[in-house]
Motif scaffolding. Structure first.
Motif, PDB file in Angstrom:
ATOM      1  N   HIS A 113       0.872  -1.176   0.000  1.00 52.41           N
ATOM      2  CA  HIS A 113       0.000   0.000   0.000  1.00 52.41           C
ATOM      3  C   HIS A 113       0.908   1.224   0.000  1.00 52.41           C
ATOM      4  CE1 HIS A 113      -3.521  -2.499   1.081  1.00 52.41           C
ATOM      5  NE2 HIS A 113      -2.678  -3.145   1.873  1.00 52.41           N
ATOM      6  N   CYS A 119      -4.755   5.615   0.267  1.00 52.47           N
ATOM      7  CA  CYS A 119      -3.773   4.680  -0.257  1.00 52.47           C
ATOM      8  C   CYS A 119      -3.485   5.080  -1.698  1.00 52.47           C
ATOM      9  CB  CYS A 119      -4.305   3.252  -0.194  1.00 52.47           C
ATOM     10  SG  CYS A 119      -3.160   2.041  -0.889  1.00 52.47           S
ATOM     11  N   GLU A 175      -1.489   3.243  -3.821  1.00 53.00           N
ATOM     12  CA  GLU A 175      -0.936   2.118  -4.572  1.00 53.00           C
ATOM     13  C   GLU A 175      -2.092   1.158  -4.787  1.00 53.00           C
ATOM     14  OE1 GLU A 175       2.933   1.669  -4.532  1.00 53.00           O
ATOM     15  OE2 GLU A 175       2.277   0.745  -6.391  1.00 53.00           O
ATOM     16  N   CYS A 232      -4.298  -1.668  -4.673  1.00 47.96           N
ATOM     17  CA  CYS A 232      -4.087  -2.819  -3.796  1.00 47.96           C
ATOM     18  C   CYS A 232      -5.271  -3.768  -3.807  1.00 47.96           C
ATOM     19  CB  CYS A 232      -3.807  -2.333  -2.376  1.00 47.96           C
ATOM     20  SG  CYS A 232      -5.104  -1.267  -1.708  1.00 47.96           S
ATOM     21  N   MET A 247      -9.875   2.864   0.626  1.00 47.52           N
ATOM     22  CA  MET A 247      -8.810   2.938   1.622  1.00 47.52           C
ATOM     23  C   MET A 247      -8.428   4.400   1.845  1.00 47.52           C
ATOM     24  SD  MET A 247      -5.609   0.373   1.687  1.00 47.52           S
ATOM     25  CE  MET A 247      -4.371   0.622   2.948  1.00 47.52           C
TER      26      MET A 247
HETATM   27 CU   LIG Z   1      -4.030   0.097  -0.256  1.00 47.28          CU
END
Ligand SMILES: [Cu+2]
Length: 218
Positions: free
Chosen positions: A147, A182, A184, A186, A193
């Motif tokens: 993340h 977040c 990235e 994921c 997120m």
């Molecule tokens: Cu994430």
């Protein structure tokens, strides 16, 4: 307040970015021009046979050298900027430690000094509460996949790697409510997120910590 704590590193990556962008734009322009020029100059026309092409070692070597030099230059700038940021961060004496754990798909912000755990994402929306103008040590890790902890207000983003913990020291320079998320991809619920950061005055933070603490504080 120590001298070190006053050094802001938030513009380090700004400067880096403004070096990267013109170089990337230049490379893009060279590639586009080379493609367009070749397509137009060497297009099929009546009465023209295909050329027998031959390699130009000198040209190719020059090109490879230029690419290598460009990449080396950017790597040098990147690593020295990162080193400057990490050096300042390592010297700061954090007044608060927050353990940040990324998981599919939630953030966990644990305050070991207070026994508080805030969770945000698919499980709820507890904010990350921090004091302003105080260096905060964030220990970043992940439970499953990679993340990335990103709070645009801090102009900071770093990956959370499963099985590893990386420490960074960051300071919020103004009170307020800021979004974080977040950064990235994921998994399917990656967009959920998210977290709200609430940066409070020292007194506001102390009151919040007292009312949420699960352990006795000195
Ligand atoms: Cu994430």
């Amino acid at each position: 307040v120590s001298q070190i704590a006053l050094i802001s590193t938030r513009h380090e990556y700004d400067a880096l970015f403004s070096t990267y962008v013109p170089i990337a734009a230049g490379v893009f322009a060279v590639v586009v021009v080379a493609i367009l020029a070749s397509v137009i100059t060497y297009r099929r026309r009546p009465g023209r046979a295909a050329d027998r092409w031959s390699e130009s070692n000198r040209l190719e070597a020059g090109y490879a050298l230029l690419l290598t030099a460009t990449v080396a230059f950017l790597l040098y700038l990147t690593f020295t900027a990162e080193h400057r940021v990490d050096t300042v961060a390592a010297r700061e004496r954090p007044s608060l430690v927050v353990n940040v754990t990324g998981a599919k798909w939630e953030w966990q912000f644990a305050y070991p000094a207070y026994g508080i755990v805030q969770r945000s994402g698919t499980v709820g929306h507890a904010p990350l509460v921090v004091p302003v103008n105080e260096p905060i040590r964030f220990n970043l890790t992940s439970q499953d996949v990679i993340h990335a902890f990103w709070v645009p207000e801090l102009e900071f983003k770093r990956d959370l790697i499963p099985g590893a913990t990386e420490s960074v020291t960051l300071t919020f320079s103004r009170a307020g409510t800021f979004p974080g998320q977040c950064a990235e991809f994921c998994g399917l619920r990656h967009p959920d997120m998210i977290v709200t950061v609430r940066a409070l005055t020292a007194a506001g933070f102390a009151a919040w910590a007292r009312s949420h603490a699960r352990v006795a504080t000195a």
